[in-house]
Enzyme design. Structure first.
Site, PDB file in Angstrom:
ATOM      1  CD  GLU A  81       5.677  17.818 -21.973  1.00 10.55           C
ATOM      2  OE1 GLU A  81       5.071  18.810 -21.522  1.00 10.55           O
ATOM      3  OE2 GLU A  81       5.113  16.772 -22.340  1.00 10.55           O
TER       4      GLU A  81
ATOM      5  CG  HIS B 198       4.388  13.286 -25.073  1.00 11.94           C
ATOM      6  ND1 HIS B 198       3.016  13.235 -25.196  1.00 11.94           N
ATOM      7  CD2 HIS B 198       4.658  14.266 -24.170  1.00 11.94           C
ATOM      8  CE1 HIS B 198       2.480  14.143 -24.388  1.00 11.94           C
ATOM      9  NE2 HIS B 198       3.448  14.777 -23.748  1.00 11.94           N
TER      10      HIS B 198
ATOM     11  CG  HIS C  40      -0.396  17.744 -23.503  1.00  9.75           C
ATOM     12  ND1 HIS C  40       0.417  18.853 -23.566  1.00  9.75           N
ATOM     13  CD2 HIS C  40       0.395  16.738 -23.017  1.00  9.75           C
ATOM     14  CE1 HIS C  40       1.632  18.530 -23.117  1.00  9.75           C
ATOM     15  NE2 HIS C  40       1.641  17.254 -22.783  1.00  9.75           N
TER      16      HIS C  40
ATOM     17  CE  LYS D 181      -1.889  13.739 -13.714  1.00  6.58           C
ATOM     18  NZ  LYS D 181      -2.309  14.032 -15.089  1.00  6.58           N
TER      19      LYS D 181
ATOM     20  CG  ASN E  67      -3.447  18.394 -19.621  1.00  9.40           C
ATOM     21  OD1 ASN E  67      -2.468  17.657 -19.567  1.00  9.40           O
ATOM     22  ND2 ASN E  67      -4.497  18.250 -18.835  1.00  9.40           N
TER      23      ASN E  67
ATOM     24  CE  LYS F 149       4.042  17.614 -13.633  1.00 10.51           C
ATOM     25  NZ  LYS F 149       4.191  16.390 -14.393  1.00 10.51           N
TER      26      LYS F 149
ATOM     27  NE  ARG G  57      -3.723  -2.179   2.416  1.00 11.52           N
ATOM     28  CZ  ARG G  57      -4.689  -2.561   1.590  1.00 11.52           C
ATOM     29  NH1 ARG G  57      -5.048  -1.802   0.598  1.00 11.52           N
ATOM     30  NH2 ARG G  57      -5.295  -3.712   1.790  1.00 11.52           N
TER      31      ARG G  57
ATOM     32  CG  HIS H 184      -2.684  13.357 -25.232  1.00  7.34           C
ATOM     33  ND1 HIS H 184      -3.205  13.812 -24.043  1.00  7.34           N
ATOM     34  CD2 HIS H 184      -1.382  13.057 -24.979  1.00  7.34           C
ATOM     35  CE1 HIS H 184      -2.262  13.784 -23.109  1.00  7.34           C
ATOM     36  NE2 HIS H 184      -1.146  13.333 -23.649  1.00  7.34           N
TER      37      HIS H 184
ATOM     38  NE  ARG I 171      -0.891  17.201 -12.107  1.00  6.94           N
ATOM     39  CZ  ARG I 171      -0.280  16.367 -11.278  1.00  6.94           C
ATOM     40  NH1 ARG I 171      -0.662  16.287 -10.034  1.00  6.94           N
ATOM     41  NH2 ARG I 171       0.720  15.626 -11.692  1.00  6.94           N
TER      42      ARG I 171
ATOM     43  CD  GLU J 255      -5.183  16.629 -14.846  1.00  6.03           C
ATOM     44  OE1 GLU J 255      -4.398  15.732 -14.489  1.00  6.03           O
ATOM     45  OE2 GLU J 255      -5.403  16.945 -16.004  1.00  6.03           O
TER      46      GLU J 255
HETATM   47  N1  LIG Z   1       3.700  10.557 -14.884  1.00  2.31           N
HETATM   48  C1  LIG Z   1       3.686  11.676 -15.546  1.00  2.31           C
HETATM   49  O1  LIG Z   1       3.317  12.735 -15.028  1.00  2.31           O
HETATM   50  C2  LIG Z   1       4.138  11.658 -16.963  1.00  2.31           C
HETATM   51  C3  LIG Z   1       4.247  12.849 -17.671  1.00  2.31           C
HETATM   52  C4  LIG Z   1       4.734  12.807 -18.967  1.00  2.31           C
HETATM   53  C5  LIG Z   1       5.088  11.584 -19.537  1.00  2.31           C
HETATM   54  N2  LIG Z   1       4.962  10.435 -18.831  1.00  2.31           N
HETATM   55  C6  LIG Z   1       5.338   9.122 -19.382  1.00  2.31           C
HETATM   56  O2  LIG Z   1       6.736   9.160 -19.631  1.00  2.31           O
HETATM   57  C7  LIG Z   1       7.039   8.210 -20.642  1.00  2.31           C
HETATM   58  C8  LIG Z   1       8.001   8.832 -21.645  1.00  2.31           C
HETATM   59  O3  LIG Z   1       9.160   9.086 -20.993  1.00  2.31           O
HETATM   60  P1  LIG Z   1      10.473   9.544 -21.759  1.00  2.31           P
HETATM   61  O4  LIG Z   1      10.189  10.544 -22.781  1.00  2.31           O
HETATM   62  O5  LIG Z   1      11.386   9.879 -20.641  1.00  2.31           O
HETATM   63  O6  LIG Z   1      10.893   8.286 -22.588  1.00  2.31           O
HETATM   64  P2  LIG Z   1      11.427   6.826 -22.234  1.00  2.31           P
HETATM   65  O7  LIG Z   1      11.514   6.574 -20.781  1.00  2.31           O
HETATM   66  O8  LIG Z   1      10.594   5.916 -23.064  1.00  2.31           O
HETATM   67  O9  LIG Z   1      12.917   6.898 -22.809  1.00  2.31           O
HETATM   68  C9  LIG Z   1      13.146   7.179 -24.165  1.00  2.31           C
HETATM   69  C10 LIG Z   1      14.302   6.348 -24.686  1.00  2.31           C
HETATM   70  O10 LIG Z   1      15.536   6.880 -24.213  1.00  2.31           O
HETATM   71  C11 LIG Z   1      16.321   5.859 -23.609  1.00  2.31           C
HETATM   72  N3  LIG Z   1      17.098   6.528 -22.572  1.00  2.31           N
HETATM   73  C12 LIG Z   1      16.654   7.049 -21.410  1.00  2.31           C
HETATM   74  N4  LIG Z   1      17.628   7.732 -20.784  1.00  2.31           N
HETATM   75  C13 LIG Z   1      18.739   7.654 -21.569  1.00  2.31           C
HETATM   76  C14 LIG Z   1      20.061   8.184 -21.467  1.00  2.31           C
HETATM   77  N5  LIG Z   1      20.415   8.978 -20.463  1.00  2.31           N
HETATM   78  N6  LIG Z   1      20.930   7.895 -22.457  1.00  2.31           N
HETATM   79  C15 LIG Z   1      20.552   7.113 -23.510  1.00  2.31           C
HETATM   80  N7  LIG Z   1      19.313   6.609 -23.673  1.00  2.31           N
HETATM   81  C16 LIG Z   1      18.406   6.878 -22.713  1.00  2.31           C
HETATM   82  C17 LIG Z   1      15.318   4.839 -23.145  1.00  2.31           C
HETATM   83  O11 LIG Z   1      15.878   3.566 -23.021  1.00  2.31           O
HETATM   84  C18 LIG Z   1      14.266   4.885 -24.267  1.00  2.31           C
HETATM   85  O12 LIG Z   1      14.668   4.127 -25.368  1.00  2.31           O
HETATM   86  C19 LIG Z   1       5.748   7.794 -21.274  1.00  2.31           C
HETATM   87  O13 LIG Z   1       5.464   6.495 -20.821  1.00  2.31           O
HETATM   88  C20 LIG Z   1       4.741   8.799 -20.713  1.00  2.31           C
HETATM   89  O14 LIG Z   1       3.453   8.240 -20.585  1.00  2.31           O
HETATM   90  C21 LIG Z   1       4.495  10.459 -17.558  1.00  2.31           C
HETATM   91 ZN   LIG Z   2       3.300  16.102 -22.139  1.00  2.55          ZN
END
Ligand SMILES: NC(=O)c1ccc[n+]([C@@H]2O[C@H](COP(=O)([O-])OP(=O)(O)OC[C@H]3O[C@@H](n4cnc5c(N)ncnc54)[C@H](O)[C@@H]3O)[C@@H](O)[C@H]2O)c1
Ligand SMILES: [Zn+2]
Length: 254
Positions: free
Chosen positions: A79, A159, A142, A37, A139, A121, A15, A146, A135, A131
């Site tokens: 972003e 993205h 977005h 999130k 978006n 943020k 939990r 999206h 918040r 949200e």
């Molecule tokens: N929780 C939230 O508030 C929130 C907000 C925005 C996005 N997200 C989520 O985040 C995810 C996207 O994250 P992202 O853009 O960080 O992409 P990712 O985590 O998919 O990484 C992108 C690529 O870069 C590689 N990589 C990562 N760090 C590296 C480094 N230092 N050197 C070399 N390669 C590296 C990874 O292996 C992957 O292939 C999505 O799943 C999205 O839904 C969540």
């Molecule tokens: Zn975004």
């Protein structure tokens, strides 16, 4: 992706146990690691299983970005630019000045800009953790972004690329609905271009219809109406704006 998955496990195991985020992508550092999130995708859709669980610490090491693929880095910049548009006109102006240095990976400038983004943020989320209101400004760009990711099939656009187009379209809608000055719309488009991100869509009628349909199933819809975040000026936005469908169609065709 790792941060969301690990965060979700930390939120649910026993939990909830404390956890630390150490993001290694630019998007992770300025966006997903801050705010609490955490979630994972299901076959049925993005982020359908998740929780709110704040990390004890977010550690952003800019050295990690040195090995990040260029395309992923540029995607994260979408972003970064967003924070300037929605909250901080000075940050936006700084990005106009320093984009070249950021793209070169200057550690000092990167660290300052990333820290400012996290601060923004955190400030927004602190005022509205679950949200219900403010918040939503996060978006900006977005709704269209999206929709584009969903319609193009996940994988075509990163993205940041999708929301780059989305933000430029949202700026265009902002001019039409809130009177955002033409010069500011241009500055917004130019900065995304400077960052090497796509800004145009030129969608034909079939694609436009699919995009509008996808926007309607997105979660930012109330009573069948898509709600947009629109800018009055760079650094200041308004959420919950309704836009006539014909106008959405029009900006998508450009
Ligand atoms: N929780 C939230 O508030 C929130 C907000 C925005 C996005 N997200 C989520 O985040 C995810 C996207 O994250 P992202 O853009 O960080 O992409 P990712 O985590 O998919 O990484 C992108 C690529 O870069 C590689 N990589 C990562 N760090 C590296 C480094 N230092 N050197 C070399 N390669 C590296 C990874 O292996 C992957 O292939 C999505 O799943 C999205 O839904 C969540
Ligand atoms: Zn975004």
């Amino acid at each position: 992706m790792v941060g969301d998955l690990a965060g979700f496990v930390a939120a649910t195991y026993l939990r909830g146990i404390p956890f630390v985020q150490a993001p290694t992508t630019l998007l992770g550092q300025v966006d997903s690691s801050v705010g609490g999130k955490v979630g994972v995708n299901l076959k049925a859709g993005k982020n359908l299983v998740g929780a709110f669980h704040q990390p004890k610490l977010v550690l952003c090491d800019v050295d990690a970005l040195r090995t990040l693929p260029r395309r992923e880095f540029r995607s994260g910049l979408a972003e970064v630019i967003k924070y300037g548009i929605i909250y901080d006109g000075e940050l936006f102006a700084r990005l106009e000045q320093d984009m070249e240095a950021l793209l070169r990976g200057e550690p000092k400038i990167l660290a300052e800009v990333i820290a400012r983004c996290c601060e923004i943020k955190a400030e927004v989320v602190a005022q509205d953790e679950t949200e219900s209101g403010l918040r939503a400004i996060l978006n900006f760009g977005h709704s269209i972004g999206h929709a584009l990711e969903a319609v193009a099939g996940y994988g075509k656009y990163l993205h940041g690329e999708a929301i780059s187009i989305g933000q430029v379209k949202a700026a265009d809608l902002s001019a039409r609905v809130l009177g955002l000055a033409a010069g500011e719309v241009q500055r917004i488009q130019r900065l995304f271009e400077q960052a090497g991100l796509p800004t145009q869509l030129k969608a034909g009628l079939p694609l436009r219809k699919k995009l509008v349909q996808a926007m309607k199933v997105d979660k930012k819809v109330s009573r069948g109406e898509v709600k947009f975040v629109l800018a009055q000026k760079i650094g200041q936005v308004q959420f919950g704006c309704t836009v006539p469908e014909t106008m959405i169609q029009e900006v998508l065709s450009i």
